[in-house]
Design a protein around this motif. Sequence first.
Motif, mmCIF file in Angstrom:
data_model
loop_
_atom_site.group_PDB
_atom_site.id
_atom_site.type_symbol
_atom_site.label_atom_id
_atom_site.label_comp_id
_atom_site.label_asym_id
_atom_site.label_seq_id
_atom_site.Cartn_x
_atom_site.Cartn_y
_atom_site.Cartn_z
ATOM 1 N N UNK A 272 0.737 -1.114 -0.028
ATOM 2 C CA UNK A 272 -0.032 -0.097 0.103
ATOM 3 C C UNK A 272 0.877 1.180 -0.171
ATOM 4 N N UNK A 273 0.531 2.185 1.004
ATOM 5 C CA UNK A 273 1.609 3.215 0.959
ATOM 6 C C UNK A 273 2.389 3.190 2.358
ATOM 7 N N UNK A 274 3.670 3.398 2.180
ATOM 8 C CA UNK A 274 4.688 3.394 3.287
ATOM 9 C C UNK A 274 5.443 4.746 3.655
ATOM 10 N N UNK A 275 5.587 4.995 4.739
ATOM 11 C CA UNK A 275 6.230 6.107 5.021
ATOM 12 C C UNK A 275 7.332 5.999 5.882
ATOM 13 N N UNK A 276 8.316 6.791 5.854
ATOM 14 C CA UNK A 276 9.301 6.719 6.920
ATOM 15 C C UNK A 276 9.984 7.882 6.790
ATOM 16 N N UNK B 286 1.512 15.447 12.922
ATOM 17 C CA UNK B 286 1.563 14.072 12.254
ATOM 18 C C UNK B 286 1.232 14.197 10.768
ATOM 19 N N UNK B 287 2.140 13.789 9.939
ATOM 20 C CA UNK B 287 2.318 13.907 8.474
ATOM 21 C C UNK B 287 1.732 12.687 7.796
ATOM 22 N N UNK C 52 1.740 7.343 8.595
ATOM 23 C CA UNK C 52 2.136 8.695 9.233
ATOM 24 C C UNK C 52 3.309 8.762 9.828
ATOM 25 N N UNK C 53 3.851 9.819 10.003
ATOM 26 C CA UNK C 53 5.349 10.282 10.791
ATOM 27 C C UNK C 53 4.725 11.215 11.679
ATOM 28 N N UNK D 186 -3.383 5.622 10.099
ATOM 29 C CA UNK D 186 -3.727 6.355 9.092
ATOM 30 C C UNK D 186 -5.292 6.343 8.841
ATOM 31 N N UNK D 187 -5.968 7.150 8.390
ATOM 32 C CA UNK D 187 -7.130 7.121 7.990
ATOM 33 C C UNK D 187 -7.676 6.015 6.982
#
Lengths: 114, 111
Positions: free
Chosen positions: A3-7, A88-89, A108-109, B43-44
């Motif tokens: 899916x969507x990953x964040x670091x 929170x981003x 989120x970050x 997250x939402x």
Amino acid sequence: NAGVTQTPKFQVLKTGQSMTLQCAQDMNHNSMYWYRQDPGMGLRLIYYSASEGTTDKGEVPNGYNVSRLNKREFSLRLESAAPSQTSVYFCASSEAIGAQRQQFFGPGTRLTVL
Amino acid sequence: GENVEQHPSTLSVQEGDSAVIKCTYSDSASNYFPWYKQELGKGPQLIIDIRSNVGEKKDQRIAVTLNKTAKHFSLHITETQPEDSAVYFCASDTGRRALTFGSGTRLQVQP
């Protein structure tokens, strides 16, 4: 399919320091977004990229820059962090703007600027 | 630009009761209205959405209604359960850029 990953997941900065938040999606989506979430204020759009090679300002772009590195990746840079950027981003992606399809969000970050 | 107002900001119900969250939007060009659920530290996530050519949509205990004339849309959760406790966001989409979100509703379901 991640899916969507964040670091990173968490980060503490001192005022004036710089950093880049990374985001990647594996859904072959055209559009990507950066939001910030503050208590009681919902999700506010910082920048978005309708398609690879394009970026546009959102509601609260001041103090941020973005790069759409390729179709998968969209990074957010804070050049000189300020305490007001403590937030929170969230990164998100969608099939395309105007397609009436949902946005998928990363985890989120959480950023603290001292 | 588009403006979305969401009410109430907090909502506490007893388990088994219904919960209703209301949103209004300003841009008559808006044509897509998703609802997101955000659990603590995550997250939402989309729970239901509706397009402007539909007045109501239901998915098990969750339903959404849309009144285009009044520019209102609402989320209805029936037979609430403790796991429904979360923050819920409405959003609208004009198709021109990203979604515009409401400010969120914190729902607490008391066992």
